[in-house]
Scaffold this motif. Structure first.
Motif, PDB file in Angstrom:
ATOM      1  N   GLY A 402      37.609  23.947  -2.226  1.00 17.29           N
ATOM      2  CA  GLY A 402      36.858  24.100  -0.982  1.00 17.29           C
ATOM      3  C   GLY A 402      35.379  24.288  -1.215  1.00 17.29           C
ATOM      4  O   GLY A 402      34.546  23.741  -0.477  1.00 17.29           O
ATOM      5  N   ARG A 403      35.012  25.015  -2.250  1.00 15.45           N
ATOM      6  CA  ARG A 403      33.601  25.278  -2.534  1.00 15.45           C
ATOM      7  C   ARG A 403      32.839  23.997  -2.864  1.00 15.45           C
ATOM      8  O   ARG A 403      31.650  23.877  -2.538  1.00 15.45           O
ATOM      9  CB  ARG A 403      33.473  26.263  -3.691  1.00 15.45           C
ATOM     10  CG  ARG A 403      33.749  27.708  -3.317  1.00 15.45           C
ATOM     11  CD  ARG A 403      33.780  28.589  -4.562  1.00 15.45           C
ATOM     12  NE  ARG A 403      34.108  29.966  -4.250  1.00 15.45           N
ATOM     13  CZ  ARG A 403      33.226  30.952  -4.106  1.00 15.45           C
ATOM     14  NH1 ARG A 403      31.932  30.703  -4.247  1.00 15.45           N
ATOM     15  NH2 ARG A 403      33.611  32.175  -3.831  1.00 15.45           N
ATOM     16  N   GLY A 405      33.659  21.058  -1.760  1.00 18.09           N
ATOM     17  CA  GLY A 405      33.784  20.090  -0.670  1.00 18.09           C
ATOM     18  C   GLY A 405      34.968  19.154  -0.752  1.00 18.09           C
ATOM     19  O   GLY A 405      35.062  18.225   0.057  1.00 18.09           O
ATOM     20  N   ARG A 406      35.888  19.385  -1.682  1.00 17.52           N
ATOM     21  CA  ARG A 406      37.071  18.511  -1.791  1.00 17.52           C
ATOM     22  C   ARG A 406      38.180  19.068  -0.899  1.00 17.52           C
ATOM     23  O   ARG A 406      39.225  19.525  -1.349  1.00 17.52           O
ATOM     24  CB  ARG A 406      37.483  18.385  -3.250  1.00 17.52           C
ATOM     25  CG  ARG A 406      36.443  17.578  -4.042  1.00 17.52           C
ATOM     26  CD  ARG A 406      36.503  17.741  -5.539  1.00 17.52           C
ATOM     27  NE  ARG A 406      37.726  17.241  -6.153  1.00 17.52           N
ATOM     28  CZ  ARG A 406      37.878  17.055  -7.481  1.00 17.52           C
ATOM     29  NH1 ARG A 406      36.847  17.281  -8.301  1.00 17.52           N
ATOM     30  NH2 ARG A 406      39.015  16.638  -7.976  1.00 17.52           N
ATOM     31  N   LEU A 407      37.906  19.030   0.393  1.00 12.03           N
ATOM     32  CA  LEU A 407      38.761  19.689   1.376  1.00 12.03           C
ATOM     33  C   LEU A 407      40.121  19.018   1.514  1.00 12.03           C
ATOM     34  O   LEU A 407      41.136  19.693   1.708  1.00 12.03           O
ATOM     35  CB  LEU A 407      38.061  19.723   2.736  1.00 12.03           C
ATOM     36  CG  LEU A 407      36.741  20.506   2.787  1.00 12.03           C
ATOM     37  CD1 LEU A 407      36.135  20.439   4.174  1.00 12.03           C
ATOM     38  CD2 LEU A 407      36.951  21.953   2.371  1.00 12.03           C
ATOM     39  N   ALA A 432      35.874  27.312   3.887  1.00  7.35           N
ATOM     40  CA  ALA A 432      35.350  26.095   3.256  1.00  7.35           C
ATOM     41  C   ALA A 432      35.089  25.013   4.309  1.00  7.35           C
ATOM     42  O   ALA A 432      34.090  24.285   4.234  1.00  7.35           O
ATOM     43  CB  ALA A 432      36.334  25.583   2.212  1.00  7.35           C
ATOM     44  N   CYS A 433      35.988  24.923   5.288  1.00 11.35           N
ATOM     45  CA  CYS A 433      35.805  23.946   6.363  1.00 11.35           C
ATOM     46  C   CYS A 433      34.527  24.243   7.147  1.00 11.35           C
ATOM     47  O   CYS A 433      33.794  23.332   7.544  1.00 11.35           O
ATOM     48  CB  CYS A 433      37.011  23.967   7.307  1.00 11.35           C
ATOM     49  SG  CYS A 433      38.532  23.328   6.571  1.00 11.35           S
ATOM     50  N   LYS A 434      34.234  25.525   7.365  1.00  8.15           N
ATOM     51  CA  LYS A 434      33.017  25.905   8.094  1.00  8.15           C
ATOM     52  C   LYS A 434      31.776  25.539   7.280  1.00  8.15           C
ATOM     53  O   LYS A 434      30.803  24.988   7.818  1.00  8.15           O
ATOM     54  CB  LYS A 434      33.033  27.396   8.395  1.00  8.15           C
ATOM     55  CG  LYS A 434      31.806  27.886   9.158  1.00  8.15           C
ATOM     56  CD  LYS A 434      31.921  29.371   9.464  1.00  8.15           C
ATOM     57  CE  LYS A 434      30.714  29.856  10.255  1.00  8.15           C
ATOM     58  NZ  LYS A 434      29.461  29.794   9.481  1.00  8.15           N
ATOM     59  N   VAL A 435      31.817  25.846   5.975  1.00 10.57           N
ATOM     60  CA  VAL A 435      30.667  25.556   5.112  1.00 10.57           C
ATOM     61  C   VAL A 435      30.360  24.062   5.109  1.00 10.57           C
ATOM     62  O   VAL A 435      29.194  23.653   5.142  1.00 10.57           O
ATOM     63  CB  VAL A 435      30.928  26.067   3.679  1.00 10.57           C
ATOM     64  CG1 VAL A 435      29.859  25.550   2.710  1.00 10.57           C
ATOM     65  CG2 VAL A 435      30.977  27.593   3.662  1.00 10.57           C
ATOM     66  N   HIS A 436      31.411  23.249   5.078  1.00  7.30           N
ATOM     67  CA  HIS A 436      31.225  21.796   4.969  1.00  7.30           C
ATOM     68  C   HIS A 436      31.380  21.075   6.316  1.00  7.30           C
ATOM     69  O   HIS A 436      31.494  19.841   6.351  1.00  7.30           O
ATOM     70  CB  HIS A 436      32.217  21.228   3.949  1.00  7.30           C
ATOM     71  CG  HIS A 436      31.979  21.733   2.554  1.00  7.30           C
ATOM     72  ND1 HIS A 436      30.954  21.279   1.758  1.00  7.30           N
ATOM     73  CD2 HIS A 436      32.628  22.677   1.835  1.00  7.30           C
ATOM     74  CE1 HIS A 436      30.999  21.919   0.594  1.00  7.30           C
ATOM     75  NE2 HIS A 436      31.999  22.769   0.611  1.00  7.30           N
ATOM     76  N   SER A 437      31.392  21.865   7.406  1.00  7.80           N
ATOM     77  CA  SER A 437      31.377  21.324   8.778  1.00  7.80           C
ATOM     78  C   SER A 437      32.498  20.325   9.049  1.00  7.80           C
ATOM     79  O   SER A 437      32.291  19.285   9.675  1.00  7.80           O
ATOM     80  CB  SER A 437      30.017  20.656   9.054  1.00  7.80           C
ATOM     81  OG  SER A 437      28.960  21.578   8.872  1.00  7.80           O
ATOM     82  N   ASN A 438      33.703  20.646   8.580  1.00  8.33           N
ATOM     83  CA  ASN A 438      34.863  19.794   8.848  1.00  8.33           C
ATOM     84  C   ASN A 438      35.672  20.435   9.973  1.00  8.33           C
ATOM     85  O   ASN A 438      36.548  21.274   9.740  1.00  8.33           O
ATOM     86  CB  ASN A 438      35.715  19.620   7.595  1.00  8.33           C
ATOM     87  CG  ASN A 438      36.767  18.528   7.754  1.00  8.33           C
ATOM     88  OD1 ASN A 438      37.400  18.414   8.793  1.00  8.33           O
ATOM     89  ND2 ASN A 438      36.948  17.729   6.710  1.00  8.33           N
TER      90      ASN A 438
END
Length: 533
Positions: A402-403, A405-407, A432-438
């Motif tokens: 997640g860190r 970006g491999r969500l 992780a989803c919030k950090v990478h806006s998914n």
């Protein structure tokens, strides 16, 4: 001297001397005495020699031999049956101990307080559920009431523990209140039951009422405050404990371990340094047993350098726990390469990692963004260290993926992991989803967190923040409406600072600090000087 040449009194003394400290011949001596008792017909009812030998077999780690001897006794009496039940209970064979007790009742023998205490002790080890212990415990209690046996302090104390472990605190308290005489152990048992059920208010009230407190009393109460996250109160209680005018009780190793954990939980570095000095001044860590707690305290209080100083000072006293703690501390501070270097050094010193050590290693990879290294170590755990990955190890890899970006990979792991993901796993993924806006995967994660912990508004707050960032105003309005309908409120932010050994806590929108007026005045002066400059 051979057992055949001994008198009955000398033989009894010999049996009582049998212990592991007597050396390897003790087992042979016990076997020879066993043969003698059988040959001479000394296994009759009430015989003190076979009963003593049953206990000796137990001390030698031979419960099976004790049972063989017991089964050879034609009519074992109350004392022999109690000894056999005690052997089973001490060997982790609770069901067998209770079976011996049941046979005692079936044969018309009325148990005394010693037998009752042994039976109640065995109730602690029956099954893994509280219901399993509740049934035999209640049966023993019913026997006491109906038979007119007056329970002594030991039996009543065991009843307090049995009912407490079953969650029936009101019954435990009733037993405690009905005791005509209470020992310090009885008081401690009742305090402990309140603590283990997180009722620290009732525990502290009882603690204050104790006529005499020993170190166990203080340790239990301090640990109770830590258990419910009230670490500052735990530290205040410790300060009372060590005041010269407070009490004649001196802290021991468990006290200091708990107090250091309280310092770590409250982030009290200054207090932690003072506690460390107290430990050194009173020579409480000569064997290095508190090194792990000291390392953990310093790491969690933000002073990884002091943690490393503790670790480096005594190379000969490092055990797996010390290595693991320093590896986890380095990982926590983002020093991934240092953590991995320590891990390699630990193995070079001949120590085999456990599952907690590997959690620290994987955390280090996650905090350092070492994706390939982390995946390699995760997938080689079982082959290289014979450790099957647990949910904590999967959580580290999900956090790592997640860190960076491999969500989608993280989501696939959650769906395919061999155990059910918990709220911590989904929470890490949601973050992780919030950090990478998914938003799409974030909605899935938020739904799972809310399903697993419906009373916690955190997932909905996170999702609302994602909607706002994506400028999805309709979804944001819908989420806030649902939160309002469920009467959910965001937990206010909180910060704290330690000054002169005292932690000052500030909550967003709060007005509880006793020096609030002075603080506001100081802030206004600073603001005025800023504008003037």
């Amino acid at each position: 001297m051979h057992p055949l040449t001994l008198s009955s009194t000398a033989l009894l003394r010999l049996i009582k001397s049998l212990s592991p400290a007597a050396g390897p011949r003790a087992h042979l001596t016990a076997a020879a005495i066993h043969c003698l008792l059988f040959k001479e017909g000394l296994l009759h009812a009430g015989a003190h020699l076979p009963t003593a030998l049953i206990s000796a077999y137990a001390s030698l780690g031979r419960p099976r031999h004790a049972r063989d001897l017991f089964d050879e006794m034609p009519e074992p009496g109350l004392v022999a049956r109690t000894a056999m039940a005690r052997v089973h209970a001490a060997s982790g064979q609770a069901a067998q101990a209770l079976a011996v007790f049941g046979d005692m009742l079936a044969d018309g023998l009325l148990p005394d307080n010693v037998a009752l205490a042994v039976a109640l002790t065995a109730c602690h080890g029956v099954g893994s559920s509280s219901a399993a212990a509740r049934k035999p415990g209640k049966m023993v209690h019913a026997l006491i009431v109906t038979s007119g046996i007056v329970p002594d302090v030991f039996v009543s104390t065991e009843l307090i523990r049995v009912y407490g472990e079953c969650g029936e605190l009101s019954v435990s308290r009733r037993v405690f209140d009905e005791m005509p005489v209470r020992s310090t152990v009885s008081w401690n048992a009742m305090v402990h039951q309140y603590v283990r059920h997180s009722n620290v208010g009732a525990a502290y009230k009882l603690f204050l009422a104790m006529p005499r407190r020993d170190v166990v009393s203080w340790n239990t109460m301090i640990a109770g405050y830590c258990l419910v996250g009230r670490c500052r109160e735990a530290l205040e209680l410790f300060r009372q404990m060590v005041l010269p005018s407070s009490c004649p009780v001196h802290p021991n190793g468990p006290t200091m371990s708990t107090v250091l954990a309280a310092c770590a939980g409250a982030g009290c570095l200054e207090t932690g340094i003072w506690v460390h000095a107290y430990i050194d001044r009173n020579r409480m860590n000569n064997d290095g047993s508190l090194d792990r707690s000291l390392i953990d305290m310093y790491a969690k209080c933000g002073s990884i350098e002091k943690a490393l100083q503790v670790f480096e000072k005594a190379p000969g006293k490092r055990d797996l726990y010390s290595w693991t703690t320093v590896i986890c501390g380095l990982a926590m501070h983002g020093r991934a390469s240092d953590a991995l270097r320590m891990f390699d050094m630990m193995q070079d010193n001949g120590l085999h990692p456990d599952d907690v050590t590997l959690v620290g290693v994987l955390n280090a990879c996650a905090h350092g963004g070492l994706i390939d290294e982390g995946l390699r170590r995760f997938y080689s755990m079982e082959e290289k260290y014979a450790i099957v990955p647990k949910i904590e190890h999967h959580g580290c890899i999900i956090d790592l993926l997640g860190r960076v970006g491999r969500l989608q990979e993280a989501y696939s792991m959650i769906r395919t992991m061999p155990m059910k993901p918990n709220a911590v796993i989904w929470g890490a993924f949601l973050n992780a989803c919030k950090v990478h806006s998914n938003v799409e995967l974030g909605e899935i994660a938020a739904a799972e967190v809310s399903r697993l912990d419906p009373n916690d508004p955190w997932a909905r707050v996170m999702l609302s923040s994602m909607y706002a960032k994506a400028q999805d105003w309709s979804s944001l309005a819908r989420e806030r409406k649902e939160m309002n309908s469920l009467q959910m409120k965001k937990t206010p932010g909180c910060s704290s600072i330690e000054l002169d050994g005292e932690v000052h806590e500030f909550v967003a929108g709060g007005f509880q600090h006793p020096q609030l007026g002075e603080i506001c005045t100081a802030l206004e002066n600073i603001e005025a000087q800023t504008h003037a400059g």
